[in-house]
Scaffold this active site. Structure first.
Site, PDB file in Angstrom:
ATOM      1  N   ASP A  44      40.582  35.856  23.772  1.00  0.00           N
ATOM      2  CA  ASP A  44      40.672  36.762  22.864  1.00  0.00           C
ATOM      3  C   ASP A  44      41.025  38.214  22.720  1.00  0.00           C
ATOM      4  O   ASP A  44      42.237  39.140  23.182  1.00  0.00           O
ATOM      5  CB  ASP A  44      39.649  38.229  24.323  1.00  0.00           C
ATOM      6  CG  ASP A  44      38.579  39.510  23.059  1.00  0.00           C
ATOM      7  OD1 ASP A  44      37.321  39.298  23.229  1.00  0.00           O
ATOM      8  OD2 ASP A  44      39.324  40.458  23.389  1.00  0.00           O
ATOM      9  N   LYS A  74      37.621  40.760  16.368  1.00  0.00           N
ATOM     10  CA  LYS A  74      37.019  41.937  16.271  1.00  0.00           C
ATOM     11  C   LYS A  74      37.487  42.550  15.208  1.00  0.00           C
ATOM     12  O   LYS A  74      38.135  43.145  14.570  1.00  0.00           O
ATOM     13  CB  LYS A  74      37.834  42.877  17.724  1.00  0.00           C
ATOM     14  CG  LYS A  74      36.516  42.259  19.210  1.00  0.00           C
ATOM     15  CD  LYS A  74      37.436  43.192  19.907  1.00  0.00           C
ATOM     16  CE  LYS A  74      37.420  41.828  21.204  1.00  0.00           C
ATOM     17  NZ  LYS A  74      38.403  42.028  21.392  1.00  0.00           N
ATOM     18  N   HIS A 107      33.982  45.784  16.977  1.00  0.00           N
ATOM     19  CA  HIS A 107      34.924  46.641  17.801  1.00  0.00           C
ATOM     20  C   HIS A 107      34.579  47.569  18.287  1.00  0.00           C
ATOM     21  O   HIS A 107      34.294  47.780  19.633  1.00  0.00           O
ATOM     22  CB  HIS A 107      36.612  47.701  17.054  1.00  0.00           C
ATOM     23  CG  HIS A 107      36.908  46.468  18.280  1.00  0.00           C
ATOM     24  ND1 HIS A 107      38.573  46.520  18.128  1.00  0.00           N
ATOM     25  CD2 HIS A 107      37.233  47.058  19.837  1.00  0.00           C
ATOM     26  CE1 HIS A 107      38.916  46.443  19.430  1.00  0.00           C
ATOM     27  NE2 HIS A 107      38.750  46.598  20.316  1.00  0.00           N
TER      28      HIS A 107
END
Length: 271
Positions: A44, A74, A107
């Site tokens: 991530d 993101k 985000h």
């Protein structure tokens, strides 16, 4: 425990992964490689972390086949909006050195912009360049607002979540909407690792407090992405599939909640 979580669109997402928030480019490269060697499949990152290039390098250095990994990045706040979201996604792919990502998230819920951003993300998803799309730091009312115009429901909501901020009401809402819950700062930024309850449970199971917390997330049906730049800790954080917390032990950890937010408030942020 099944190590994979089936998202609403049928995609399988690993329940445990590596987060690289506040990790320098060089450290991200090493951390990702070590994590993959230890068995992690979920990585991530985010554009604002400024380490996507290092993440991509770590993936390539690992030698693993791309299809065996689940990579998330993101859309940052400054890039929100329809056209700019498309451009930001292309830029992220270029930095990562990948043709696709497995999950792309908004985000933060930037007021007046996240619905236009979502329209772009739906097109990115429909193009196949993102296998799943979702949001991060969205409260119930943000998702409800998004769903007034969305054609595709978010598949994931990544939120601050740890034993001192359990977000039960939001988790219940997300479960009802079939939106998977993913925790950032799952170890409370290290601030709860000395909690006597967690240390005691760790001793009982011959595990660290961090491993107990990660296991609590997993048994709570929360996807979890602990961060570390140390090879031994990365390995330790993944060694959580050989023990089980009892219902009473889970309840003990649930009881540590004090609604303590360590990051920004999604209803009051200025970045």
């Amino acid at each position: 425990m099944d190590k994979m979580k089936r998202l609403s669109n049928g995609i399988e997402m690993p329940r445990l992964g590596l987060g690289v928030w506040r990790v320098e480019e060089q450290d991200a490269r090493n951390s990702v490689r070590w994590a993959i060697e230890a068995g992690y499949q979920l990585i991530d990152t985010a554009a604002i972390y400024k380490n996507e290039k290092g993440v991509g390098e770590g993936i390539r250095q690992s030698g693993i086949q791309r299809e065996k990994l689940f990579v998330t990045t993101k859309l940052w706040n400054a890039d929100q909006g329809y056209d700019s979201a498309h451009q930001a996604f292309n830029d992220s792919l270029e930095r990562l050195g990948l043709e696709t990502v497995d999950l792309y998230l908004i985000h933060w819920p930037v007021k007046g912009k996240f619905k236009d951003s979502w329209r772009a993300m739906e097109e990115i998803y429909e193009s196949g360049r993102a296998k799943a799309i979702g949001v991060s730091n969205f409260q119930k009312h943000h998702i409800e607002e998004l769903l007034t115009t969305a054609k595709i429901k978010p598949m994931v909501n990544q939120i601050e979540l740890h034993p001192t901020l359990t977000q039960v009401d939001l988790r219940n809402y997300l479960a009802k909407e079939n939106i998977a819950v993913e925790a950032w700062s799952p170890l409370g930024q290290g601030k709860i690792l000395q909690h006597p309850t967690l240390i005691e449970l760790g001793k009982k199971h011959q595990k660290s407090a961090a491993q107990v917390i990660i296991r609590w997330h997993l048994q709570s049906d929360i996807i979890v992405i602990p961060k570390s730049v140390h090879e031994e800790r990365i390995q330790e954080n993944f060694d959580v599939f050989d023990f089980t917390l009892s219902e009473d032990e889970m309840a003990l950890i649930d009881g540590l909640n004090i609604n303590e937010r360590l990051g920004a408030d999604p209803d009051n942020f200025d970045f």
